[in-house]
Scaffold this active site. Structure first.
Site, PDB file in Angstrom:
ATOM      1  N   ARG A  55       0.827  -1.214   0.000  1.00 31.70           N
ATOM      2  CA  ARG A  55       0.000   0.000   0.000  1.00 31.70           C
ATOM      3  C   ARG A  55       0.864   1.268   0.000  1.00 31.70           C
ATOM      4  O   ARG A  55       0.525   2.267  -0.637  1.00 31.70           O
ATOM      5  CB  ARG A  55      -0.913  -0.030   1.231  1.00 31.70           C
TER       6      ARG A  55
ATOM      7  N   HIS B  46     -19.301  12.169  -1.292  1.00 36.48           N
ATOM      8  CA  HIS B  46     -19.760  10.947  -0.614  1.00 36.48           C
ATOM      9  C   HIS B  46     -21.286  10.902  -0.647  1.00 36.48           C
ATOM     10  O   HIS B  46     -21.937  11.915  -0.339  1.00 36.48           O
ATOM     11  CB  HIS B  46     -19.248  10.940   0.829  1.00 36.48           C
TER      12      HIS B  46
HETATM   13  C1  GRF Z   1     -20.849   8.435  -6.245  1.00 41.76           C
HETATM   14  O1  GRF Z   1     -22.103   8.357  -5.632  1.00 41.76           O
HETATM   15  C2  GRF Z   1     -19.736   8.573  -5.232  1.00 41.76           C
HETATM   16  O2  GRF Z   1     -20.047   9.406  -4.171  1.00 41.76           O
HETATM   17  C3  GRF Z   1     -19.655   7.138  -4.784  1.00 41.76           C
HETATM   18  O3  GRF Z   1     -19.703   6.393  -5.960  1.00 41.76           O
HETATM   19  C4  GRF Z   1     -20.468   7.125  -6.913  1.00 41.76           C
HETATM   20  C5  GRF Z   1     -19.609   7.316  -8.124  1.00 41.76           C
HETATM   21  O4  GRF Z   1     -20.369   7.649  -9.226  1.00 41.76           O
HETATM   22  N1  GRF Z   1     -18.527   6.922  -3.935  1.00 41.76           N
HETATM   23  P1  GRF Z   1     -19.695   7.990 -10.649  1.00 41.76           P
HETATM   24  O5  GRF Z   1     -18.598   6.967 -10.894  1.00 41.76           O
HETATM   25  O6  GRF Z   1     -19.181   9.383 -10.583  1.00 41.76           O
HETATM   26  O7  GRF Z   1     -20.833   7.837 -11.622  1.00 41.76           O
END
Ligand code: GRF
Length: 198
Positions: free
Chosen positions: A63, A107
């Site tokens: 990592r 998020h």
């Molecule tokens: C979004 O809802 C983001 O917050 C979550 O995954 C989704 C990604 O969507 N972690 P995209 O790949 O931008 O369509």
């Protein structure tokens, strides 16, 4: 001068698309990096002629190496801001230290509730009536950085994870573009957990 944006993605890239589609007076997307070679969002960047890179954890020794390789990959494009737009990994210390308070994450829940990779599912399982989306600055924790903006969304009784996530994402894209535009135009000041955009 427009701010230089590097966008990190893992999946479909609709948030990336929204950033690229918005009037880019305040910023330009100068590079897109994925942690998965099959991420559909990569094609969205390629279609716009934006350079891409893939930094796969399993191709690194551990990592810590992945973290360093990713920090170098981002740094090559000398971004003013880094946007995690559906990037499904926790950033390591090299990336965080390389771009202090310059990394933005979106998020799909109202933080600090339901952090982590399954924010929509966890909110549904808990039985909340209202959830939403949060755009925040990134620190070393999991979705713990200072909050920039949030938008609330009602949960319908017949929602499943997919329908709720789709409704959240409509607002999430709008929120992300607005926040990124404001930050790029005006910057921000971080005092403890409070962020002010002048
Ligand atoms: C979004 O809802 C983001 O917050 C979550 O995954 C989704 C990604 O969507 N972690 P995209 O790949 O931008 O369509």
């Amino acid at each position: 001068m427009r701010s230089r944006l590097v966008v990190l993605i893992s999946g479909g890239g609709t948030n990336l698309q929204a950033l690229m589609d918005a009037p880019q007076d305040a910023y330009e997307v100068v590079g897109v990096i994925s942690d998965r070679s099959e991420a559909a969002g990569i094609a969205r960047a390629v279609a716009r002629g934006i350079p891409t890179d893939v930094v796969i954890p399993s191709a690194c020794a551990d990592r810590a190496e992945w973290d360093r390789v990713l920090a170098d990959a981002i740094g090559r494009w000398t971004p003013d801001w880094v946007v995690c737009a559906g990037f499904m990994r926790v950033l390591g210390p090299a990336v965080i230290a390389g771009f202090p308070w310059r990394i933005i994450n979106t998020h799909p829940a109202l933080l600090p509730a339901f952090p982590g990779a399954h924010g929509v599912r966890d909110a549904l399982d808990y039985g909340v009536r209202v959830t939403g989306c949060t755009v925040h600055l990134v620190d070393s924790g999991v979705d713990t950085g200072p909050i920039l903006a949030q938008h609330a969304i009602a949960v319908d009784p017949d929602d499943d994870e997919a329908t709720l996530h789709e409704r959240i994402k409509v607002e999430e894209r709008r929120l992300l573009v607005n926040v990124v535009t404001a930050l790029c135009a005006q910057g921000c000041t971080v005092t403890g957990r409070k962020v002010s955009i002048p």
